[in-house]
Design an enzyme around this catalytic site. Structure first.
Site, PDB file in Angstrom:
ATOM      1  N   CYS A   1       0.819  -1.225   0.000  1.00 39.67           N
ATOM      2  CA  CYS A   1       0.000   0.000   0.000  1.00 39.67           C
ATOM      3  C   CYS A   1       0.849   1.270   0.000  1.00 39.67           C
ATOM      4  O   CYS A   1       0.338   2.357  -0.258  1.00 39.67           O
ATOM      5  CB  CYS A   1      -0.949   0.013   1.189  1.00 39.67           C
ATOM      6  SG  CYS A   1      -1.960  -1.454   1.295  1.00 39.67           S
TER       7      CYS A   1
ATOM      8  N   HIS B   1      -3.697   6.890   3.164  1.00 36.87           N
ATOM      9  CA  HIS B   1      -4.039   5.585   2.597  1.00 36.87           C
ATOM     10  C   HIS B   1      -5.436   5.194   3.065  1.00 36.87           C
ATOM     11  O   HIS B   1      -5.749   5.275   4.248  1.00 36.87           O
ATOM     12  CB  HIS B   1      -3.009   4.548   3.042  1.00 36.87           C
ATOM     13  CG  HIS B   1      -3.386   3.154   2.676  1.00 36.87           C
ATOM     14  ND1 HIS B   1      -3.770   2.814   1.398  1.00 36.87           N
ATOM     15  CD2 HIS B   1      -3.458   2.015   3.412  1.00 36.87           C
ATOM     16  CE1 HIS B   1      -4.059   1.523   1.374  1.00 36.87           C
ATOM     17  NE2 HIS B   1      -3.881   1.010   2.585  1.00 36.87           N
TER      18      HIS B   1
ATOM     19  N   ASN C   1     -10.189  -0.489   0.150  1.00 35.64           N
ATOM     20  CA  ASN C   1      -8.728  -0.394   0.162  1.00 35.64           C
ATOM     21  C   ASN C   1      -8.193  -0.920  -1.171  1.00 35.64           C
ATOM     22  O   ASN C   1      -8.343  -2.098  -1.485  1.00 35.64           O
ATOM     23  CB  ASN C   1      -8.203  -1.239   1.334  1.00 35.64           C
ATOM     24  CG  ASN C   1      -6.699  -1.191   1.474  1.00 35.64           C
ATOM     25  OD1 ASN C   1      -5.990  -0.736   0.577  1.00 35.64           O
ATOM     26  ND2 ASN C   1      -6.205  -1.667   2.602  1.00 35.64           N
TER      27      ASN C   1
HETATM   28  O1  UT7 Z   1      -3.805  -1.622   3.663  1.00 39.28           O
HETATM   29  C1  UT7 Z   1      -2.923  -2.155   4.593  1.00 39.28           C
HETATM   30  C2  UT7 Z   1      -3.283  -1.769   5.935  1.00 39.28           C
HETATM   31  N1  UT7 Z   1      -4.529  -2.384   6.322  1.00 39.28           N
HETATM   32  C3  UT7 Z   1      -5.071  -1.967   7.436  1.00 39.28           C
HETATM   33  O2  UT7 Z   1      -4.536  -1.080   8.035  1.00 39.28           O
HETATM   34  C4  UT7 Z   1      -6.293  -2.675   7.958  1.00 39.28           C
HETATM   35  C5  UT7 Z   1      -6.250  -2.668   9.453  1.00 39.28           C
HETATM   36  N2  UT7 Z   1      -7.303  -3.382  10.135  1.00 39.28           N
HETATM   37  C6  UT7 Z   1      -8.605  -3.049  10.100  1.00 39.28           C
HETATM   38  O3  UT7 Z   1      -9.008  -2.173   9.374  1.00 39.28           O
HETATM   39  C7  UT7 Z   1      -9.535  -3.726  11.075  1.00 39.28           C
HETATM   40  O4  UT7 Z   1      -8.776  -4.457  12.014  1.00 39.28           O
HETATM   41  C8  UT7 Z   1     -10.560  -4.676  10.393  1.00 39.28           C
HETATM   42  C9  UT7 Z   1     -11.587  -3.879   9.648  1.00 39.28           C
HETATM   43  C10 UT7 Z   1      -9.849  -5.633   9.458  1.00 39.28           C
HETATM   44  C11 UT7 Z   1     -11.295  -5.507  11.461  1.00 39.28           C
HETATM   45  O5  UT7 Z   1     -11.905  -4.655  12.413  1.00 39.28           O
HETATM   46  P1  UT7 Z   1     -11.737  -4.946  13.967  1.00 39.28           P
HETATM   47  O6  UT7 Z   1     -12.554  -3.969  14.682  1.00 39.28           O
HETATM   48  O7  UT7 Z   1     -10.257  -4.963  14.244  1.00 39.28           O
HETATM   49  O8  UT7 Z   1     -12.401  -6.366  14.109  1.00 39.28           O
HETATM   50  P2  UT7 Z   1     -11.741  -7.738  14.590  1.00 39.28           P
HETATM   51  O9  UT7 Z   1     -10.796  -8.263  13.568  1.00 39.28           O
HETATM   52  O10 UT7 Z   1     -11.233  -7.554  15.957  1.00 39.28           O
HETATM   53  O11 UT7 Z   1     -13.024  -8.656  14.611  1.00 39.28           O
HETATM   54  C12 UT7 Z   1     -14.112  -8.392  15.490  1.00 39.28           C
HETATM   55  C13 UT7 Z   1     -15.187  -9.424  15.230  1.00 39.28           C
HETATM   56  C14 UT7 Z   1     -14.689 -10.857  15.192  1.00 39.28           C
HETATM   57  O12 UT7 Z   1     -15.650 -11.659  15.820  1.00 39.28           O
HETATM   58  P3  UT7 Z   1     -15.414 -12.207  17.309  1.00 39.28           P
HETATM   59  O13 UT7 Z   1     -14.145 -12.988  17.258  1.00 39.28           O
HETATM   60  O14 UT7 Z   1     -15.292 -10.954  18.152  1.00 39.28           O
HETATM   61  O15 UT7 Z   1     -16.633 -13.010  17.555  1.00 39.28           O
HETATM   62  C15 UT7 Z   1     -14.658 -11.174  13.723  1.00 39.28           C
HETATM   63  O16 UT7 Z   1     -14.827 -12.535  13.460  1.00 39.28           O
HETATM   64  O17 UT7 Z   1     -15.812  -9.173  13.973  1.00 39.28           O
HETATM   65  C16 UT7 Z   1     -15.834 -10.398  13.212  1.00 39.28           C
HETATM   66  N3  UT7 Z   1     -15.734 -10.059  11.810  1.00 39.28           N
HETATM   67  C17 UT7 Z   1     -16.800  -9.818  11.033  1.00 39.28           C
HETATM   68  N4  UT7 Z   1     -18.135  -9.817  11.289  1.00 39.28           N
HETATM   69  C18 UT7 Z   1     -18.958  -9.530  10.279  1.00 39.28           C
HETATM   70  C19 UT7 Z   1     -14.623  -9.917  11.060  1.00 39.28           C
HETATM   71  N5  UT7 Z   1     -14.950  -9.607   9.799  1.00 39.28           N
HETATM   72  C20 UT7 Z   1     -16.295  -9.542   9.766  1.00 39.28           C
HETATM   73  C21 UT7 Z   1     -17.213  -9.241   8.756  1.00 39.28           C
HETATM   74  N6  UT7 Z   1     -18.526  -9.249   9.053  1.00 39.28           N
HETATM   75  N7  UT7 Z   1     -16.833  -8.960   7.494  1.00 39.28           N
END
Ligand code: UT7
Length: 345
Positions: free
Chosen positions: A132, A272, A302
């Site tokens: 990225c 980004h 993204n």
């Molecule tokens: O371009 C390179 C750089 N990229 C980034 O900087 C991306 C950085 N990361 C992020 O943007 C975020 O971490 C995400 C958007 C990927 C995820 O958000 P989060 O608030 O960190 O969620 P999480 O990964 O902690 O997941 C929370 C919950 C999980 O469920 P449990 O384990 O709490 O029951 C996931 O399984 O949300 C669940 N989950 C979803 N639920 C519905 C993860 N993806 C989804 C989804 N729909 N698509």
């Protein structure tokens, strides 16, 4: 090609003296595929919801390239628009740099395919991989050639077909990414200071936070590697998020320090486009006003190396910055890599 243009203005930045000619973005362009994939479309593919995607990321829809539409096609179209904006013909281009993690093929480079499609037969061409952060890495490399007088006109493109490496069974990642391309033409523009400073950084210790295990020399394609889904990208989202916020803040702070600028002097901040919460956290910690931040991730998600390139073009065409305004680009990506650029528009 050795340019005969005179070495006139020199962009001198305290703490980071630059010698040689100043280098400006003299034209920009972007291209996204026609097909729109909305959050409600994704609800039919994986267990997710518009509400989850919107509140956790800010993304509402993304563009997905057609099966016969490749990274080089998006890159070429973005390049044509940048060339039209700059008034540059294909035979004037000395160098083409394409930043991408989704090249058409492992080799030859996508830049060579773009060179052929544009008919830019005089241009040298190569790809650059900094995920990225690739577009900012590419601009820095390109501007060095113009600054030194080695080349007169450099085309820098960030282009991706991320839909080709996204695991459409993994809801953690498939909702985040989209396809597209953005491009700029770099030239010396008399009377303009252009690119004032570039910060770049990397941390290979954290390479496993965001990567694609298969397809390289470590894990070539086999039936087993394909069955194990090793040819799709993987990300530890929460950990990546933390590093993204920290790295973008420190890169932007360092770029401003080198130029002895306050954040209030920046007209437009183009981060980004990974996650709305990252953008807001970075903006807030830098002390920026919400109206300084440019955001289009609701429409594209993204797009990795294309992300700030598309955003820069949209911001420019929307009149978010005028000649002489200061613009800050700040990026973060796999590698890990990060970077920031201050530009006098
Ligand atoms: O371009 C390179 C750089 N990229 C980034 O900087 C991306 C950085 N990361 C992020 O943007 C975020 O971490 C995400 C958007 C990927 C995820 O958000 P989060 O608030 O960190 O969620 P999480 O990964 O902690 O997941 C929370 C919950 C999980 O469920 P449990 O384990 O709490 O029951 C996931 O399984 O949300 C669940 N989950 C979803 N639920 C519905 C993860 N993806 C989804 C989804 N729909 N698509």
């Amino acid at each position: 090609m050795i340019s005969s243009a005179p070495s006139s203005s020199t962009a001198s930045v305290p703490g980071h003296a630059l010698s040689g000619r100043s280098v400006s973005i003299v034209g920009s362009g972007a291209c996204v595929p026609a097909r729109v994939l909305t959050n409600s479309d994704l609800e039919k593919i994986v267990e997710t919801s518009d509400e989850w995607i919107t509140t956790r990321t800010g993304i509402k829809e993304r563009r997905i390239a057609a099966q016969d539409e490749f990274t080089s096609d998006l890159a070429t179209q973005a390049a044509r628009r940048a060339m039209a904006a700059a008034g540059v013909a294909a035979d004037q281009i000395d160098l083409i740099i394409v930043a991408t993690i989704t090249p058409d093929m492992v080799f030859p480079s996508t830049a060579c395919l773009v060179q052929q499609k544009l008919g830019a037969s005089r241009a040298a061409a190569f790809d650059l991989e900094a995920a990225c952060s690739g577009f900012i890495y590419g601009m820095e490399i390109g501007q060095q050639f113009v600054r030194s007088g080695t080349y007169h006109t450099v085309l820098v493109i960030g282009a991706e077909k991320l839909s080709s490496v996204v695991d459409w069974q993994d809801r953690n990642t498939c909702v985040l990414f989209g396809d597209g391309a953005g491009a700029v033409i770099l030239q010396h523009r008399p009377g303009s200071r252009g690119l004032l400073t570039t910060v770049m950084g990397a941390d290979g210790d954290k390479s496993k936070l965001l990567y694609m295990p298969g397809g390289g020399s470590r894990c070539p394609a086999t039936t087993q590697s394909v069955m194990s889904r090793l040819h799709f990208l993987r990300m530890e989202g929460r950990e990546t998020f933390k590093h993204a916020v920290q790295a973008m803040i420190s890169a932007a702070t360092e770029a401003l320090r080198r130029c002895q600028l306050e954040i209030s002097q920046i007209k437009c901040i183009i981060p980004h486009q990974a996650n709305r919460r990252i953008l807001d956290a970075v903006g807030e910690r830098l002390g920026a006003k919400p109206e300084q931040l440019f955001c289009n991730l609701d429409r594209y998600g993204n797009t990795s190396a294309a992300s700030v390139a598309i955003a820069l073009d949209e911001a420019a065409r929307a009149g978010r910055m005028q000649r002489g305004d200061l613009v800050l680009l700040v990026v973060f990506g796999a590698g890990l890599t990060w970077g920031a650029v201050v530009i006098e528009w």
